[in-house]
Design a protein around this motif. Structure first.
Motif, PDB file in Angstrom:
ATOM      1  N   ASP A  61     -16.332   3.640  -7.941  1.00 16.44           N
ATOM      2  CA  ASP A  61     -15.241   3.238  -8.837  1.00 16.44           C
ATOM      3  C   ASP A  61     -15.290   1.739  -9.110  1.00 16.44           C
ATOM      4  O   ASP A  61     -15.139   1.294 -10.255  1.00 16.44           O
ATOM      5  CB  ASP A  61     -13.895   3.638  -8.230  1.00 16.44           C
ATOM      6  CG  ASP A  61     -12.744   3.374  -9.162  1.00 16.44           C
ATOM      7  OD1 ASP A  61     -12.807   3.810 -10.338  1.00 16.44           O
ATOM      8  OD2 ASP A  61     -11.768   2.699  -8.741  1.00 16.44           O
ATOM      9  N   LEU A  62     -15.518   0.949  -8.077  1.00 14.60           N
ATOM     10  CA  LEU A  62     -15.567  -0.501  -8.238  1.00 14.60           C
ATOM     11  C   LEU A  62     -16.766  -0.939  -9.074  1.00 14.60           C
ATOM     12  O   LEU A  62     -16.691  -1.904  -9.837  1.00 14.60           O
ATOM     13  CB  LEU A  62     -15.614  -1.194  -6.879  1.00 14.60           C
ATOM     14  CG  LEU A  62     -14.327  -1.128  -6.050  1.00 14.60           C
ATOM     15  CD1 LEU A  62     -14.566  -1.676  -4.661  1.00 14.60           C
ATOM     16  CD2 LEU A  62     -13.208  -1.902  -6.741  1.00 14.60           C
ATOM     17  N   ALA A  96      -2.156   4.256  -6.101  1.00 15.16           N
ATOM     18  CA  ALA A  96      -3.223   3.973  -5.139  1.00 15.16           C
ATOM     19  C   ALA A  96      -4.364   4.955  -5.359  1.00 15.16           C
ATOM     20  O   ALA A  96      -4.149   6.116  -5.693  1.00 15.16           O
ATOM     21  CB  ALA A  96      -2.699   4.087  -3.711  1.00 15.16           C
ATOM     22  N   LYS A  97      -5.573   4.460  -5.171  1.00 11.46           N
ATOM     23  CA  LYS A  97      -6.731   5.329  -5.300  1.00 11.46           C
ATOM     24  C   LYS A  97      -7.161   5.760  -3.909  1.00 11.46           C
ATOM     25  O   LYS A  97      -7.137   4.981  -2.962  1.00 11.46           O
ATOM     26  CB  LYS A  97      -7.869   4.604  -6.006  1.00 11.46           C
ATOM     27  CG  LYS A  97      -7.550   4.297  -7.452  1.00 11.46           C
ATOM     28  CD  LYS A  97      -8.743   3.728  -8.161  1.00 11.46           C
ATOM     29  CE  LYS A  97      -8.371   3.477  -9.624  1.00 11.46           C
ATOM     30  NZ  LYS A  97      -9.505   3.012 -10.389  1.00 11.46           N
ATOM     31  N   ARG A  98      -7.580   7.020  -3.814  1.00 10.76           N
ATOM     32  CA  ARG A  98      -8.028   7.566  -2.545  1.00 10.76           C
ATOM     33  C   ARG A  98      -9.445   8.081  -2.710  1.00 10.76           C
ATOM     34  O   ARG A  98      -9.861   8.443  -3.803  1.00 10.76           O
ATOM     35  CB  ARG A  98      -7.133   8.714  -2.108  1.00 10.76           C
ATOM     36  CG  ARG A  98      -5.719   8.305  -1.837  1.00 10.76           C
ATOM     37  CD  ARG A  98      -4.920   9.508  -1.486  1.00 10.76           C
ATOM     38  NE  ARG A  98      -4.127   9.201  -0.301  1.00 10.76           N
ATOM     39  CZ  ARG A  98      -3.402  10.074   0.339  1.00 10.76           C
ATOM     40  NH1 ARG A  98      -3.372  11.320  -0.040  1.00 10.76           N
ATOM     41  NH2 ARG A  98      -2.695   9.721   1.387  1.00 10.76           N
ATOM     42  N   GLY A  99     -10.146   8.125  -1.606  1.00  8.19           N
ATOM     43  CA  GLY A  99     -11.478   8.696  -1.641  1.00  8.19           C
ATOM     44  C   GLY A  99     -12.324   8.184  -0.497  1.00  8.19           C
ATOM     45  O   GLY A  99     -11.863   7.404   0.342  1.00  8.19           O
ATOM     46  N   THR A 100     -13.553   8.599  -0.507  1.00  8.36           N
ATOM     47  CA  THR A 100     -14.491   8.133   0.510  1.00  8.36           C
ATOM     48  C   THR A 100     -14.960   6.737   0.151  1.00  8.36           C
ATOM     49  O   THR A 100     -14.707   6.247  -0.962  1.00  8.36           O
ATOM     50  CB  THR A 100     -15.709   9.073   0.585  1.00  8.36           C
ATOM     51  OG1 THR A 100     -16.431   8.968  -0.659  1.00  8.36           O
ATOM     52  CG2 THR A 100     -15.313  10.517   0.836  1.00  8.36           C
ATOM     53  N   LEU A 101     -15.683   6.135   1.052  1.00  6.21           N
ATOM     54  CA  LEU A 101     -16.248   4.823   0.772  1.00  6.21           C
ATOM     55  C   LEU A 101     -17.159   4.891  -0.444  1.00  6.21           C
ATOM     56  O   LEU A 101     -17.132   4.010  -1.309  1.00  6.21           O
ATOM     57  CB  LEU A 101     -17.013   4.293   1.992  1.00  6.21           C
ATOM     58  CG  LEU A 101     -17.687   2.943   1.829  1.00  6.21           C
ATOM     59  CD1 LEU A 101     -16.672   1.873   1.453  1.00  6.21           C
ATOM     60  CD2 LEU A 101     -18.424   2.553   3.084  1.00  6.21           C
ATOM     61  N   ASP A 109     -16.902   6.962  -2.942  1.00  4.53           N
ATOM     62  CA  ASP A 109     -16.046   7.105  -4.127  1.00  4.53           C
ATOM     63  C   ASP A 109     -15.498   5.750  -4.569  1.00  4.53           C
ATOM     64  O   ASP A 109     -15.507   5.416  -5.758  1.00  4.53           O
ATOM     65  CB  ASP A 109     -14.873   8.042  -3.846  1.00  4.53           C
ATOM     66  CG  ASP A 109     -15.293   9.473  -3.576  1.00  4.53           C
ATOM     67  OD1 ASP A 109     -16.384   9.874  -4.023  1.00  4.53           O
ATOM     68  OD2 ASP A 109     -14.513  10.180  -2.894  1.00  4.53           O
ATOM     69  N   ILE A 110     -15.012   5.001  -3.610  1.00  3.44           N
ATOM     70  CA  ILE A 110     -14.414   3.698  -3.929  1.00  3.44           C
ATOM     71  C   ILE A 110     -15.484   2.741  -4.445  1.00  3.44           C
ATOM     72  O   ILE A 110     -15.269   2.009  -5.423  1.00  3.44           O
ATOM     73  CB  ILE A 110     -13.695   3.137  -2.696  1.00  3.44           C
ATOM     74  CG1 ILE A 110     -12.502   4.046  -2.344  1.00  3.44           C
ATOM     75  CG2 ILE A 110     -13.231   1.698  -2.936  1.00  3.44           C
ATOM     76  CD1 ILE A 110     -11.852   3.734  -1.016  1.00  3.44           C
ATOM     77  N   LYS A 111     -16.642   2.750  -3.806  1.00  6.05           N
ATOM     78  CA  LYS A 111     -17.735   1.881  -4.236  1.00  6.05           C
ATOM     79  C   LYS A 111     -18.140   2.223  -5.670  1.00  6.05           C
ATOM     80  O   LYS A 111     -18.313   1.336  -6.502  1.00  6.05           O
ATOM     81  CB  LYS A 111     -18.932   2.034  -3.299  1.00  6.05           C
ATOM     82  CG  LYS A 111     -20.088   1.146  -3.627  1.00  6.05           C
ATOM     83  CD  LYS A 111     -21.207   1.318  -2.614  1.00  6.05           C
ATOM     84  CE  LYS A 111     -22.430   0.522  -3.013  1.00  6.05           C
ATOM     85  NZ  LYS A 111     -23.576   0.772  -2.120  1.00  6.05           N
ATOM     86  N   THR A 157       0.833  -1.204   0.000  1.00  9.74           N
ATOM     87  CA  THR A 157       0.000   0.000   0.000  1.00  9.74           C
ATOM     88  C   THR A 157       0.867   1.253   0.000  1.00  9.74           C
ATOM     89  O   THR A 157       0.603   2.203  -0.761  1.00  9.74           O
ATOM     90  CB  THR A 157      -0.950   0.007   1.217  1.00  9.74           C
ATOM     91  OG1 THR A 157      -1.781  -1.156   1.156  1.00  9.74           O
ATOM     92  CG2 THR A 157      -1.810   1.247   1.246  1.00  9.74           C
TER      93      THR A 157
END
Length: 73
Positions: free
Chosen positions: A68-69, A57-62, A64-66, A48
């Protein structure tokens, strides 16, 4: 050279040990599992940090990540 034994044979060997030796074996196995898990966590942390330093690495809020996925915007 493979000196593997079946799981059942291993259980039988352990049952032949004294109760004290069985307790010692359990403690030893638990400690080794803990150390192995710590090593895995440390390796994940290093990966990491490497990703953060290289900018991959990707950063963001939950949320944001959700998004993106799930391929959402």
């Amino acid at each position: 050279m493979n000196n593997s034994v079946t799981f059942q044979t291993l259980i039988e060997y352990v049952e032949e040990l004294s109760p004290e030796d069985q307790d010692l074996l359990i403690e030893l196995i638990q400690k080794r599992r803990i150390e192995k898990r710590r090593a895995e966590i440390a390796e994940n942390a290093n990966q990491t940090l490497t990703a953060l330093k290289s900018g991959t690495a990707k950063r963001g809020t939950l949320a944001d990540i959700k998004a993106d996925l799930l391929g959402e915007e």
